[in-house]
Design an enzyme around this catalytic site. Structure first.
Site, short mmCIF file in Angstrom:
data_model
loop_
_atom_site.label_atom_id
_atom_site.label_comp_id
_atom_site.label_asym_id
_atom_site.label_seq_id
_atom_site.Cartn_x
_atom_site.Cartn_y
_atom_site.Cartn_z
N LEU A 145 0.84 -1.15 -0.08
CA LEU A 145 -0.02 0.08 -0.16
C LEU A 145 0.92 1.39 -0.14
O LEU A 145 0.70 2.32 -0.84
CB LEU A 145 -0.91 -0.08 1.34
CG LEU A 145 -1.89 1.09 1.25
CD1 LEU A 145 -3.00 1.04 0.28
CD2 LEU A 145 -2.47 1.06 3.04
N ILE B 96 7.51 -2.45 2.00
CA ILE B 96 6.79 -3.45 1.89
C ILE B 96 7.56 -4.85 2.53
O ILE B 96 8.26 -5.36 2.13
CB ILE B 96 6.56 -3.74 0.44
CG1 ILE B 96 6.01 -2.47 -0.21
CG2 ILE B 96 5.34 -4.89 0.22
CD1 ILE B 96 4.63 -1.93 0.54
N GLN C 290 9.55 0.01 47.20
CA GLN C 290 8.10 0.52 46.68
C GLN C 290 8.25 1.02 45.22
O GLN C 290 7.22 1.11 44.48
CB GLN C 290 7.70 1.45 47.82
CG GLN C 290 7.08 0.57 49.13
CD GLN C 290 6.47 1.43 49.96
OE1 GLN C 290 6.58 2.78 49.94
NE2 GLN C 290 5.72 0.89 50.91
N GLU D 200 1.05 0.22 9.68
CA GLU D 200 -0.74 0.00 9.98
C GLU D 200 -1.36 1.36 10.44
O GLU D 200 -2.13 1.12 11.13
CB GLU D 200 -0.99 -1.17 10.56
CG GLU D 200 -0.62 -2.40 9.51
CD GLU D 200 -1.10 -3.41 9.83
OE1 GLU D 200 -2.38 -3.68 10.19
OE2 GLU D 200 -0.25 -4.70 10.07
C1 LIG Z 1 8.65 -2.15 9.88
C2 LIG Z 1 7.95 -1.50 8.85
C3 LIG Z 1 6.85 -2.35 8.09
C4 LIG Z 1 5.96 -1.97 7.21
N1 LIG Z 1 5.29 -2.75 6.41
C5 LIG Z 1 4.39 -2.53 5.28
C6 LIG Z 1 3.66 -3.24 4.56
O1 LIG Z 1 3.93 -4.45 4.56
N2 LIG Z 1 2.98 -2.62 3.72
C7 LIG Z 1 2.68 -1.31 3.54
O2 LIG Z 1 2.00 -0.74 2.69
N3 LIG Z 1 3.42 -0.54 4.25
C8 LIG Z 1 4.19 -0.92 5.30
N4 LIG Z 1 4.85 -0.24 6.04
C9 LIG Z 1 4.66 1.33 5.88
C10 LIG Z 1 3.86 2.21 7.01
O3 LIG Z 1 2.75 1.58 7.08
C11 LIG Z 1 4.28 3.47 6.63
O4 LIG Z 1 5.60 3.74 7.21
C12 LIG Z 1 3.43 4.43 7.84
O5 LIG Z 1 2.08 4.48 7.21
C13 LIG Z 1 3.94 5.96 7.84
O6 LIG Z 1 4.17 6.44 6.57
P1 LIG Z 1 5.75 7.36 6.39
O7 LIG Z 1 6.47 6.27 6.67
O8 LIG Z 1 5.62 7.46 4.91
O9 LIG Z 1 5.65 8.19 7.37
P2 LIG Z 1 4.84 9.67 7.00
O10 LIG Z 1 3.53 9.49 6.69
O11 LIG Z 1 5.88 10.62 6.55
O12 LIG Z 1 4.51 10.08 8.49
C14 LIG Z 1 5.75 10.54 9.39
C15 LIG Z 1 5.14 10.45 10.80
O13 LIG Z 1 4.42 11.81 10.95
C16 LIG Z 1 3.35 11.54 12.00
N5 LIG Z 1 2.11 12.13 11.30
C17 LIG Z 1 1.41 11.45 10.48
N6 LIG Z 1 0.04 11.80 10.13
C18 LIG Z 1 -0.08 13.01 11.06
C19 LIG Z 1 -0.97 13.85 11.33
N7 LIG Z 1 -2.04 13.92 10.57
N8 LIG Z 1 -0.73 14.97 12.06
C20 LIG Z 1 0.44 14.72 12.71
N9 LIG Z 1 1.53 13.83 12.65
C21 LIG Z 1 1.23 12.91 11.66
C22 LIG Z 1 3.59 10.10 12.49
O14 LIG Z 1 4.15 10.31 13.68
C23 LIG Z 1 4.53 9.47 11.40
O15 LIG Z 1 5.05 8.36 11.93
C24 LIG Z 1 5.68 -0.61 7.02
C25 LIG Z 1 6.50 0.50 7.87
C26 LIG Z 1 7.40 -0.14 8.83
C27 LIG Z 1 8.14 0.84 9.58
#
Ligand SMILES: Cc1cc2nc3c(=O)[nH]c(=O)nc-3n(C[C@H](O)[C@H](O)[C@H](O)COP(=O)(O)OP(=O)(O)OC[C@H]3O[C@@H](n4cnc5c(N)ncnc54)[C@H](O)[C@@H]3O)c2cc1C
Length: 410
Positions: free
Chosen positions: A132, A164, A284, A368
């Site tokens: 995704l 992914i 404690q 997720e």
């Molecule tokens: C170990 C791992 C496994 C993964 N596996 C999969 C997978 O199998 N399939 C898949 O599709 N994706 C996967 N992902 C991706 C994961 O879903 C994304 O990393 C996640 O959705 C965050 O997206 P980004 O990394 O682009 O961070 P960004 O979208 O850039 O977000 C960065 C940070 O901004 C903050 N943030 C986000 N939205 C807001 C908001 N509205 N207001 C304020 N702060 C906010 C949060 O703290 C977030 O961590 C995986 C990620 C990791 C780390």
């Protein structure tokens, strides 16, 4: 390890209690408590072992396809993830990805698609992945750019996916791409993509603190047959969110499992470590910490099994799953940190159980849907519920009191 008392909670049925006990016994004999240096092989092996053990039958649904139940049994998913996480983060990962990667097929696939993929997932013969996220579309899923254009009998896929899980070892990817039926989230469609398709490339592999296979994928004019479309055109966002509603709750369960293991390690340490002429547990300050840890774990587990139970009762659980995931992952991080502190210097030694848990838990607060995203989901849910149900009553009350005031005046 003592049997967790949560098994007696009314959310669970006798089959869940049996499942927990049987899996706990299986883990004790089958899972080694360390990371294999060859990660891809270790994951493949774990998937096969989980298949041979019959546990992956719970990752799918439909007895015709080799599942343990006709519908996804969310509580069984949670019990399994919690138990595996207590024993091994990688085993939990291997199980979880079989479910997440095939979940959209279970929920939205045609009979032919289910027949082709689900039995192999349940047997541990095919490794699944869920694609995704993109470099510019993580939290903001609807910003995705990966593009699939319908030309004749196939879609032509171009773009990238990143982070992914199982990237590089998966036998198929459930992938979401923009098909432009409508702007934003209404123009996305789900597909099942074979990594042997010409133009499919593993562009980069990532090494992370809680090691598991993770990759960036690149697609250049990949031809995806129309019968590999999953669900209706333009419904991909709905497919992804429905799948995440199930598996988010199971992420919470994994966090509870990590936290329970940390508490167990902390209790072992606190009751055996002598300092200032008594045991660490006699102080404690330590008791207060242990009490906070145990209470936090129970609160997280209650939210987790409530969400799982509601979903199994056929309810939509977007808000409840978000509450469970946010609370369980954030609580587990605090519990594990507290456990590590009790171990002193020993706690930061690489591959000590608490050190490993410290690394295992961190990504769960991001993937997720990061904690901030869960907060937004919860807030949106309760605001819209207030607007739908509570406000009209208030308005009626206001109109009635206005009417009474007018009548009094006249
Ligand atoms: C170990 C791992 C496994 C993964 N596996 C999969 C997978 O199998 N399939 C898949 O599709 N994706 C996967 N992902 C991706 C994961 O879903 C994304 O990393 C996640 O959705 C965050 O997206 P980004 O990394 O682009 O961070 P960004 O979208 O850039 O977000 C960065 C940070 O901004 C903050 N943030 C986000 N939205 C807001 C908001 N509205 N207001 C304020 N702060 C906010 C949060 O703290 C977030 O961590 C995986 C990620 C990791 C780390």
């Amino acid at each position: 390890m003592a049997e967790p008392s949560f098994l007696d909670w009314p959310f669970l049925e006798p089959r869940h209690r049996t499942l927990a006990r049987d899996l706990d016994a299986w883990c004790a004999t089958h899972l080694r408590d360390s990371h294999d240096p060859n990660l891809d092989d270790a994951c493949r092996k774990l998937v096969r072992e989980l298949g041979d053990g019959g546990w992956l039958k719970n990752a799918i649904a439909g007895s015709a396809y080799g599942a343990a139940s006709e519908n996804i049994d969310t509580r069984a998913l949670c019990i399994i993830r919690e138990t595996l996480a207590r024993h091994s983060g990688l085993a939990d990962f291997a199980f979880a990805m079989q479910g997440l990667g095939s979940g959209a097929i279970t929920l939205f696939g045609t009979d032919a698609q289910k027949k082709e993929y689900l039995p192999r997932v349940a047997a541990g013969h095919a490794i699944a992945a869920f694609a995704l996220s993109e470099p510019e579309a993580g939290s903001d899923v609807a910003a995705m750019r990966c593009d699939a254009k319908l030309t004749g009998n196939s879609y032509v896929l171009n773009g990238e996916k990143t982070w992914i899980s199982n990237g590089g070892i998966a036998d198929f990817y459930v992938l979401f791409a923009r098909t432009n039926e409508a702007p934003g989230s209404r123009g996305i469609t789900a597909f099942i993509v074979d990594p042997k398709t010409p133009g499919f490339e593993i562009a980069e592999r990532f090494k992370i603190m809680a090691p598991h296979p993770l990759a960036r994928l690149k697609f250049t004019n990949c031809q995806i047959p129309v019968d590999h479309r999953l669900g209706e055109p333009g419904q991909g966002f709905k497919v992804a969110m429905a799948t995440l509603d199930v598996f988010r709750t199971s992420v919470a369960a994994a966090a509870v499992g990590f936290a329970r293991r940390a508490l167990s390690e902390a209790l072992g340490r606190a009751t055996s470590r002598t300092m200032f002429g008594q045991k660490l547990a006699d102080f404690q300050l330590t008791q207060a910490k242990l009490a906070e840890m145990a209470t936090g774990i129970d609160a997280a587990a209650l939210l987790t099994y409530r969400a799982a139970w509601l979903r199994d009762a056929g309810r939509r659980v977007t808000v409840e799953a978000a509450m469970a995931k946010m609370t369980a992952t954030e609580t587990a991080q605090r519990v594990i940190d507290a456990a590590m502190q009790m171990f002193g210097g020993q706690g930061v030694v690489t591959d000590e159980p608490v050190e490993r848990l410290y690394r295992e838990i961190r990504p769960l607060r991001i993937y997720e849907g990061a904690t901030e995203v869960q907060q937004l989901i919860i807030a949106r849910g309760i605001i819209s519920s207030f607007q739908e149900h509570d406000r009209p009553q208030e308005r009626t009350k206001r109109i009635e009191s206005d009417k009474t005031a007018t009548e009094r005046r006249s």
